[in-house]
Write a protein that holds these residues in place. Structure first.
Motif, PDB file in Angstrom:
ATOM      1  N   LYS A  35     -38.815 -12.717  11.216  1.00 42.18           N
ATOM      2  CA  LYS A  35     -38.548 -12.247  12.567  1.00 42.18           C
ATOM      3  C   LYS A  35     -37.224 -12.799  13.094  1.00 42.18           C
ATOM      4  N   SER A  36     -36.643 -12.101  14.056  1.00 37.38           N
ATOM      5  CA  SER A  36     -35.420 -12.571  14.700  1.00 37.38           C
ATOM      6  C   SER A  36     -35.692 -13.876  15.446  1.00 37.38           C
ATOM      7  N   GLN A  82     -23.292 -10.577  10.799  1.00 32.39           N
ATOM      8  CA  GLN A  82     -24.019  -9.391  11.263  1.00 32.39           C
ATOM      9  C   GLN A  82     -23.146  -8.500  12.138  1.00 32.39           C
ATOM     10  N   GLU A 158     -27.387  -9.054   7.270  1.00 36.11           N
ATOM     11  CA  GLU A 158     -27.623  -7.623   7.550  1.00 36.11           C
ATOM     12  C   GLU A 158     -26.468  -6.750   7.023  1.00 36.11           C
ATOM     13  N   HIS A 187     -33.441  -7.052   7.357  1.00 33.49           N
ATOM     14  CA  HIS A 187     -34.703  -6.407   7.681  1.00 33.49           C
ATOM     15  C   HIS A 187     -34.811  -5.079   6.924  1.00 33.49           C
TER      16      HIS A 187
END
Length: 202
Positions: A35-36, A82, A158, A187
């Motif tokens: 999770k973030s 990111q 990411e 993710h």
């Protein structure tokens, strides 16, 4: 290669890591899922010397991540953030500058068109400024820079979030086929398709 030993880090009354043990071997490919807000990006910042730890030890090829070693360590790492943090200048100027500082100092300009074609980038983009690029174009230029630098360790945050499915799979296959030590935060389910990658779920 990379070791986190009993690492503890706390920021603003929040524990980010508590007794974290984590290691990556040479040429190993590791995907971090979670999770973030649980500290995945902080892991990269620690490795780059941008975030100090409160307790424990972090080492890179046997060298502690401390001021005395950080310059040598950073020269071995390619980091793709990111938000794809790039200088706001013409793309060609940016790539020329990066090419001159690649680790192997091999100035073989024939790689430019090969990489452009692989990343599906039109030559028109070379005369555009970074701020004019779309999210997907920025991501592909960021990856282009990684290919040019050719460093032995890649930290990718990411890296495929703004790409279409075809390009995601193309990039995934290419990156996981490299003889490099690679840690990926994502993710994106595309990375789990390759059975050679080690998955760490946080």
């Amino acid at each position: 290669m990379i070791k986190f030993e009993s690492v503890y880090i706390k920021r603003k009354d929040k524990e980010i890591f508590s007794d974290l043990d984590f290691s990556v071997q040479k040429n190993e490919k590791t995907l971090i899922k979670g999770k973030s807000g649980i500290g995945k990006t902080t892991l990269f910042k620690i490795l780059l010397g941008f975030e100090p730890i409160d307790k424990g030890r972090v080492s890179f090829n046997g060298l502690d991540i401390v001021k005395e070693h950080i310059k040598d360590i950073r020269q071995q790492i390619f980091y793709l953030s990111q938000d794809i943090d790039l200088k706001n200048e013409k793309v060609k100027t940016l790539l020329d500058e990066i090419w001159k500082h690649n680790l192997l100092k091999i100035l073989d300009n024939t790689r430019f068109p090969v990489l452009m074609n692989f990343l599906d980038l039109n030559e028109i983009i070379l005369n555009q400024s970074v701020k004019e690029l779309s999210g997907g174009e920025r991501q592909r230029i960021g990856l282009f820079i990684g290919f040019l630098l050719d460093r032995p360790v890649w930290l990718l945050d990411e890296p495929t979030s703004s790409l279409d499915e075809k390009m995601k799979n193309k990039i995934m296959d290419y990156i996981l086929g490299l003889e490099k030590t690679i840690i990926i935060i994502s993710h994106d389910d595309v990375w789990e398709k390759n059975k050679t990658i080690k998955i760490e779920r946080w």
